[in-house]
Design a protein around this motif. Structure first.
Motif: not given
Length: 161
Positions: A77-89
């Motif tokens: 995946v294109n890296a800018p689509v990744l985010g965080t929620s608590r300690s999860e990606v």
């Protein structure tokens, strides 16, 4: 440089633990590709808010790409689509950066269907030039129309555009 980017990305993903509201699973999916670039075959989609396992990250021609595992599929995946929620990606949901006019057609001169407040989640149905440019076909509050791509971003993206 490449190792520094990988280390920074992995470190940021591992330690950035800010919480944000989850999108409904069908909204603004990320495209899962067979390799690190837009020319690689699409092998699936990952819905916004879905947890993914990041296996590695590297530089592409114009953006960084990360290899991820989602369920039984492994791809890029294109890296800018990744985010965080608590300690999860997670796959970060798409939000408006400022108030945005939802237009009937992809034109500045088209009539306004509704004004979307800044920070609101939208479901991106299509964005021919990607987020950040041109017009994107979106759905908001049950209404479908067009918003300028420059007014949309992935919420709390690990690598913002």
């Amino acid at each position: 440089m490449r190792n520094m980017l990988i280390a920074a990305t992995v470190g940021l993903v591992a330690f950035l633990v800010q919480d944000f509201a989850q999108a409904t699973p069908a909204q603004s999916p990320a495209v899962l590709r067979a390799g690190p670039g837009m020319s690689w075959k699409k092998i699936g989609q990952i819905p916004a808010g879905a947890d993914v396992e990041v296996l590695s990250c590297n530089e592409g021609w114009t953006h960084s790409w990360c290899q991820v595992r989602y369920g039984s599929k492994t791809g890029w995946v294109n890296a800018p689509v990744l985010g965080t929620s608590r300690s999860e990606v997670v796959i970060a949901p798409v939000v408006t950066t400022n108030a945005a006019s939802l237009k009937k057609r992809a034109s500045m001169f088209s009539s306004v269907i509704e004004t979307i407040p800044g920070g609101e989640k939208v479901d991106v149905l299509g964005c021919p030039h990607g987020l950040g440019s041109g017009w994107c076909h979106v759905s908001y509050n049950g209404k479908t129309g067009f918003v300028r791509g420059g007014l949309l971003t992935r919420q709390r993206s690990v690598i913002p555009r």
